[in-house]
Design a protein around this motif. Sequence first.
Motif, mmCIF file in Angstrom:
data_model
loop_
_atom_site.group_PDB
_atom_site.id
_atom_site.type_symbol
_atom_site.label_atom_id
_atom_site.label_comp_id
_atom_site.label_asym_id
_atom_site.label_seq_id
_atom_site.Cartn_x
_atom_site.Cartn_y
_atom_site.Cartn_z
ATOM 1 N N PHE A 61 7.929 3.627 14.058
ATOM 2 C CA PHE A 61 7.131 3.812 12.830
ATOM 3 C C PHE A 61 6.042 4.730 12.902
ATOM 4 N N HIS A 62 5.936 5.650 11.900
ATOM 5 C CA HIS A 62 4.864 6.667 11.890
ATOM 6 C C HIS A 62 3.662 6.176 11.487
ATOM 7 N N PRO A 63 2.547 6.234 12.156
ATOM 8 C CA PRO A 63 1.394 5.374 11.746
ATOM 9 C C PRO A 63 0.687 6.039 10.659
ATOM 10 N N GLY A 64 0.958 7.440 10.344
ATOM 11 C CA GLY A 64 0.248 8.100 9.258
ATOM 12 C C GLY A 64 1.269 7.579 7.925
ATOM 13 N N ALA A 65 2.290 7.488 8.101
ATOM 14 C CA ALA A 65 3.203 7.085 6.778
ATOM 15 C C ALA A 65 2.795 5.617 6.391
ATOM 16 N N ILE A 66 2.462 4.813 7.347
ATOM 17 C CA ILE A 66 1.994 3.479 7.209
ATOM 18 C C ILE A 66 0.726 3.580 6.387
ATOM 19 N N GLN A 67 -0.130 4.298 7.111
ATOM 20 C CA GLN A 67 -1.346 4.423 6.419
ATOM 21 C C GLN A 67 -1.352 5.091 4.786
ATOM 22 N N LEU A 68 -0.452 5.975 4.760
ATOM 23 C CA LEU A 68 -0.091 6.573 3.303
ATOM 24 C C LEU A 68 0.374 5.140 2.435
ATOM 25 N N LEU A 69 1.157 4.483 3.263
ATOM 26 C CA LEU A 69 1.953 3.401 2.243
ATOM 27 C C LEU A 69 0.747 2.125 1.704
ATOM 28 N N ILE A 70 -0.152 2.028 2.858
ATOM 29 C CA ILE A 70 -1.522 1.194 2.367
ATOM 30 C C ILE A 70 -2.050 1.927 1.311
ATOM 31 N N ASP A 71 -2.454 2.988 1.432
ATOM 32 C CA ASP A 71 -3.407 3.745 0.488
ATOM 33 C C ASP A 71 -2.530 3.669 -1.076
ATOM 34 N N ASP A 72 -1.084 4.000 -0.991
ATOM 35 C CA ASP A 72 -0.233 3.805 -2.224
ATOM 36 C C ASP A 72 -0.488 2.176 -2.685
ATOM 37 N N LEU A 73 -0.308 1.261 -1.650
ATOM 38 C CA LEU A 73 -0.169 -0.158 -2.401
ATOM 39 C C LEU A 73 -1.615 -0.534 -3.044
ATOM 40 N N GLU A 74 -2.841 0.055 -2.259
ATOM 41 C CA GLU A 74 -3.940 -0.317 -2.896
ATOM 42 C C GLU A 74 -3.982 0.173 -4.172
ATOM 43 N N ARG A 75 -3.648 1.659 -4.531
ATOM 44 C CA ARG A 75 -3.636 2.196 -5.677
ATOM 45 C C ARG A 75 -2.941 1.590 -6.818
ATOM 46 N N TRP A 76 -1.723 1.041 -6.247
ATOM 47 C CA TRP A 76 -0.761 0.257 -7.005
ATOM 48 C C TRP A 76 -1.300 -0.793 -7.766
ATOM 49 N N LEU A 77 -2.023 -1.549 -6.805
ATOM 50 C CA LEU A 77 -2.901 -2.800 -7.497
ATOM 51 C C LEU A 77 -3.576 -2.573 -8.749
ATOM 52 N N THR A 78 -4.201 -1.529 -8.811
ATOM 53 C CA THR A 78 -4.995 -1.073 -9.868
ATOM 54 C C THR A 78 -4.315 -0.180 -11.099
ATOM 55 N N ALA A 79 -3.372 0.448 -10.534
ATOM 56 C CA ALA A 79 -2.611 1.343 -11.470
ATOM 57 C C ALA A 79 -1.115 1.389 -10.992
ATOM 58 N N PRO A 80 -0.247 0.679 -11.185
ATOM 59 C CA PRO A 80 0.944 0.501 -10.978
ATOM 60 C C PRO A 80 1.949 1.978 -11.185
ATOM 61 N N GLN A 81 2.558 2.524 -10.244
ATOM 62 C CA GLN A 81 3.487 3.434 -10.275
ATOM 63 C C GLN A 81 4.346 3.380 -9.070
ATOM 64 N N SER A 88 9.847 5.499 9.256
ATOM 65 C CA SER A 88 10.246 5.555 10.518
ATOM 66 C C SER A 88 10.368 7.086 10.969
ATOM 67 N N THR A 89 10.157 7.337 12.165
ATOM 68 C CA THR A 89 10.103 8.581 12.845
ATOM 69 C C THR A 89 11.724 8.942 13.356
ATOM 70 N N ALA A 90 11.935 10.192 13.792
ATOM 71 C CA ALA A 90 13.346 10.445 14.117
ATOM 72 C C ALA A 90 13.512 9.789 15.349
ATOM 73 N N ARG A 91 12.452 9.435 16.074
ATOM 74 C CA ARG A 91 12.907 8.730 17.516
ATOM 75 C C ARG A 91 13.875 7.361 17.337
ATOM 76 N N SER A 92 13.579 6.942 15.975
ATOM 77 C CA SER A 92 14.310 5.777 15.695
ATOM 78 C C SER A 92 15.918 5.682 15.873
#
Length: 153
Positions: A61-81, A88-92
């Motif tokens: 898993f790409h940690p940067g993508a997981i962090q972006l997902l966390i940020d997206d989910l936090e925004r979603w909780l106040t403004a769903p979109q 995942s990374t290419a190595r997977s």
Amino acid sequence: MAYECKIASNSGMASTTLAFTYMQDQVLIGSLRSEGDFWPQQSDITDKTRTYLLQLENVHFHPGAIQLLIDDLERWLTAPQKIQRHVSTARSGVQIDLVFFDDSSVSQSSDKPWFKLHFSGMDLADAEIVYIVDQSCIQLFCQDLKTAINALS
């Protein structure tokens, strides 16, 4: 120790779990498990036919993508979109996308969005697992992701 991050359907009949075991070379190593009950599109939704299980080990898993997902989910909780993140990374050897979206033709409220797991690669054809979740499921999933990222960074 694995950090498990689970998102379950609001019915409790399906779930997807990302488990992160360790970080190596700026990559989160873990697994993905999705399980639940399957209903063919041609049958009545009350006609549960069988249980499915998808288990992928040694997923990178790409940690940067997981962090972006966390940020997206936090925004979603106040403004769903709509949220769509390739985690995942290419190595997977597999491509894993997590998607959260509203479908007003089926669910009448943004409190009950759809979750979609899309994966492909190796011997897997493009496949999707889709189910309805709710805000509390998203909030718990987001908290679990934050705990895992913080512990393994």
